[in-house]
Every structure is written in C-alpha cells, then in structure tokens.
Design an enzyme around this catalytic site. Structure first.
Site, mmCIF file in Angstrom:
data_model
loop_
_atom_site.group_PDB
_atom_site.id
_atom_site.type_symbol
_atom_site.label_atom_id
_atom_site.label_comp_id
_atom_site.label_asym_id
_atom_site.label_seq_id
_atom_site.Cartn_x
_atom_site.Cartn_y
_atom_site.Cartn_z
ATOM 1 N N GLU A 85 0.818 -1.228 0.000
ATOM 2 C CA GLU A 85 0.000 0.000 0.000
ATOM 3 C C GLU A 85 0.848 1.274 0.000
ATOM 4 O O GLU A 85 1.223 1.761 1.060
ATOM 5 C CB GLU A 85 -0.943 0.003 1.221
ATOM 6 C CG GLU A 85 -1.838 1.238 1.248
ATOM 7 C CD GLU A 85 -2.783 1.305 2.454
ATOM 8 O OE1 GLU A 85 -2.687 0.449 3.346
ATOM 9 O OE2 GLU A 85 -3.600 2.231 2.487
ATOM 10 N N LYS A 94 -2.329 -1.898 -3.399
ATOM 11 C CA LYS A 94 -3.374 -1.025 -2.848
ATOM 12 C C LYS A 94 -2.943 0.429 -3.004
ATOM 13 O O LYS A 94 -2.359 1.021 -2.104
ATOM 14 C CB LYS A 94 -3.610 -1.388 -1.367
ATOM 15 C CG LYS A 94 -4.612 -0.492 -0.655
ATOM 16 C CD LYS A 94 -5.060 -1.092 0.657
ATOM 17 C CE LYS A 94 -5.901 -0.123 1.451
ATOM 18 N NZ LYS A 94 -6.589 -0.762 2.569
HETATM 19 P P1 13P Z 1 -9.110 4.450 3.678
HETATM 20 O O1 13P Z 1 -9.916 3.718 2.650
HETATM 21 O O2 13P Z 1 -9.919 5.089 4.739
HETATM 22 O O3 13P Z 1 -8.092 5.360 3.044
HETATM 23 O O4 13P Z 1 -8.253 3.363 4.443
HETATM 24 C C1 13P Z 1 -7.572 2.411 3.752
HETATM 25 C C2 13P Z 1 -6.505 1.874 4.589
HETATM 26 O O5 13P Z 1 -6.402 0.693 4.786
HETATM 27 C C3 13P Z 1 -5.536 2.813 5.167
HETATM 28 O O6 13P Z 1 -4.362 2.135 5.429
#
Ligand code: 13P
Length: 345
Positions: free
Chosen positions: A179, A221
């Site tokens: 991510e 992500k």
């Molecule tokens: P949000 O969709 O609220 O951005 O959160 C995703 C997430 O896993 C943050 O690490």
C-alpha cells in the site's frame, strides 16, 4: 525453506475474485479512537469489539467482500457469538488478514517526510498471526505532496521497506498487500498527483523486482490520481478515472494479481463513482477493486453511534456500501442506486 507457492496462489486468487473487494477494518487503536470520539462514541476494547462485530456479522457481506484486514487486537478477540473473529470470517468464506506495519516515523534529513516501521521481528509475528488464521497482510507507506516532496530519498526508502515486507510475507506463505498511499491532503492539482503517483509506483515496482517478489501473489493497494483536498479545481470523475488508469498502465506489470484501491478521505459516493468509472473504461489488465476503510465504514459508523439499538440499521447501510462498491468493481454502479434501499435477504 517451505515452498508456499500453492498456498499463496489459493489466497491471491480468492482475494482477486471478480465482483468482490476487501474491507479494511484495521484502524490502529489511536486512529479508531479519533473516529469514535468525533461521533461521541466511547473508545474501549469492548466498544471496538462490538463495532467490528457489527461489520463482520452483517448479512450477506460474503457476496461482496473477499477479505477483511484486521488490527492485531481484533485478530485475537472473540466475536459476540463467542468464536474468534478469524473463525467467524472463515465460516463465511472470507479471508482474514492483518495489518503488520507499526506506523510511521520521521525520515531523517527530509522535510517532515516519513517512513513506515515494523520489519524487526516480522517473520516471527507473521508466524503467530498465521497460526491465528491470517492469510494475508498489509503494510502502508505514505507520501505527502508539496513543492519539494516526496523527495527521492523518501521514494527510495519507502519502496525498499515495502519490498522487504512483501518478500518476507511471501516466504511465510502470507499474501502481502502493498500500500503506497499518496495523501489527499494539500492543494496540489491532479496533474501534480499524477506525476507523483507515477514516480511512487515506478520506485515500488523496481524494489519489488529487486527483492524477487512474485507479483501474481501480491495485492497492490494504491491511491487514486486525484486533486488535493484544498485544490480549488476539482477534477471530474472521468478525469480521475482516466488519469489513474493511465498511470497504472504505465507502471504496474500485467502479472500483478489485483489492484484494490484505498479511499483516502474521499466521500463514500466519490469512491464508488471513481472505481466504477475506471472499470467502465474497459481495460481488463488486472481486476480494479476496493480495499476501503472510511468509504465503506463511515456512513455505518455514524448510524451505529455506539448503540446496540442501531446495529441492524448500521448493518443495512454497511452492506449497501459493500454492494455498491462490488457493482463499481464490475463497472455496473449507477449514482441513482444511492437512493435505493439495500436488498437484505
Ligand atoms: P481508507 O480507505 O480510509 O483510506 O483506508 C484504507 C486503509 O487501509 C488505510 O491504510
């Protein structure tokens, strides 16, 4: 070393099921406390358990959700029905996952940039989490846009750490969610976000390659390419979709198993509309789905408001968001559906 290829393949393929996404319910205790306090909800271990039970026992979520990312506390907690949360998810055919990074620390010699920590002892922690039922993991790196950031140092350092985490996960038989989040905060234009997101993804995939990470066994992500919250010019839905998909096509190898976006502070409706518009563009290289926290949870959290009396109503709202995002991941969402009631069987 054990060969986990088959296990990784099984997990990755379930996470990439068409029409399903991932629920991020892995807010750290300080983060969920802030979100509860904003709604005047008491933040205790028990209230967090009740809240997350409301989400995970909502009817029919298994039709829309392939995996749930848990915070460590929840992974080891029992649901209200008395069985551990990971067992509850398994019964529904939903994969339990776990946030494994330990948050952000300052990156020395930068302008307030940050690097994610948590690599020390990670193999041992993963083995424990796996024993408790976790099949995939999540690690978040953040990049703030300003005139001078992200710096080359922040791009390289965060990419290296993300890749080391991903490689460790795969050697333990755990599918890593990678991510890299370009923050929505700031007054930058969508063009600047496009340039930064491209640089971030290039650095991340170079590092993943350097560390021999199997891309068919990761979930990417990313954040969407979008103007900063404080930017006076707001990009249209189609522009967000086109620019995001352009950057992904330019940087993400086709072998990457699935792309599941974060919502990053977009409203629930914006996050659904953007995802839908991307899927309507018709490029079918990888599944484009969701791994939202706020955009799936916020409306339901407001309705729940900490009261047992509101559980059913909150679940209706939550299932509806899951359903709408599932449709968006197939390019079948329509704004008019926002006013229709969720169909609960
Ligand atoms: P949000 O969709 O609220 O951005 O959160 C995703 C997430 O896993 C943050 O690490």
């Amino acid at each position: 070393m054990t060969n986990y290829t088959k296990e990784l393949e099984a997990t990755a393929s379930l996470l990439a099921t068409p029409g399903k996404g991932i629920l991020a319910a892995d807010e750290s205790t300080p983060t969920i406390t802030k979100r509860f306090q904003a709604l005047h909800i008491d933040a205790t271990e028990e209230s967090r358990r009740k809240y997350r039970d409301m989400l995970m026992s909502a009817p029919n979520i298994e039709q829309y959700i392939a995996g749930v990312i848990l915070y460590e506390e929840t992974l080891f907690q029992n649901a209200l029905c008395g069985i551990p949360f990971p067992a509850l998810l398994n019964e529904l055919g939903i994969l339990p996952g776990i946030k494994v990074d330990k948050g952000l620390i300052p990156l020395a010699h930068t302008e307030d940039e940050q690097v994610t920590q948590g690599l020390d002892g990670l193999p041992e922690r993963l083995a424990q989490y796996k024993e408790q039922g976790a099949r995939f993991a999540k690690w978040r790196a953040v990049y703030r846009i300003s005139d001078n950031t992200p710096s080359t140092l922040a791009l390289k350092t965060n990419a290296e750490v993300l890749a080391r985490y991903a490689a460790i996960c795969q050697t333990e038989g755990i599918v890593p969610i990678v991510e890299p989040e370009v923050l929505l905060e700031g007054d930058h234009t969508i063009a600047r976000c496009e340039e930064v997101t491209e640089a971030v993804l290039v650095a991340v995939f170079k590092a993943l390659h350097r560390h021999h990470v199997a891309l068919e066994h990761i979930v990417l992500k990313p954040s969407m390419v979008i103007n900063g919250k404080a930017c006076p010019e707001k990009a249209r839905v189609e522009e967000v979709a086109m620019k995001t998909v352009r950057v992904l096509r330019q940087t993400v190898p086709a072998t990457t198993r699935t792309i599941n976006f974060l919502s990053g502070g977009q409203t629930a409706e914006e996050a659904s509309a953007h995802l839908n518009a991307m899927n309507q563009l018709g490029f079918k290289i990888w599944p484009l789905s969701f791994s939202y926290a706020r955009a799936l949870q916020e409306p339901a959290m407001k309705v729940w408001a900490g009261s047992d009396n509101n559980i059913r109503a909150a679940q209706m709202i939550f299932v509806k968001r899951a359903q709408l995002n599932s449709l968006a991941s197939l390019g079948q969402y329509n704004k008019t559906m926002e006013t229709e009631k969720a169909v609960l069987v």
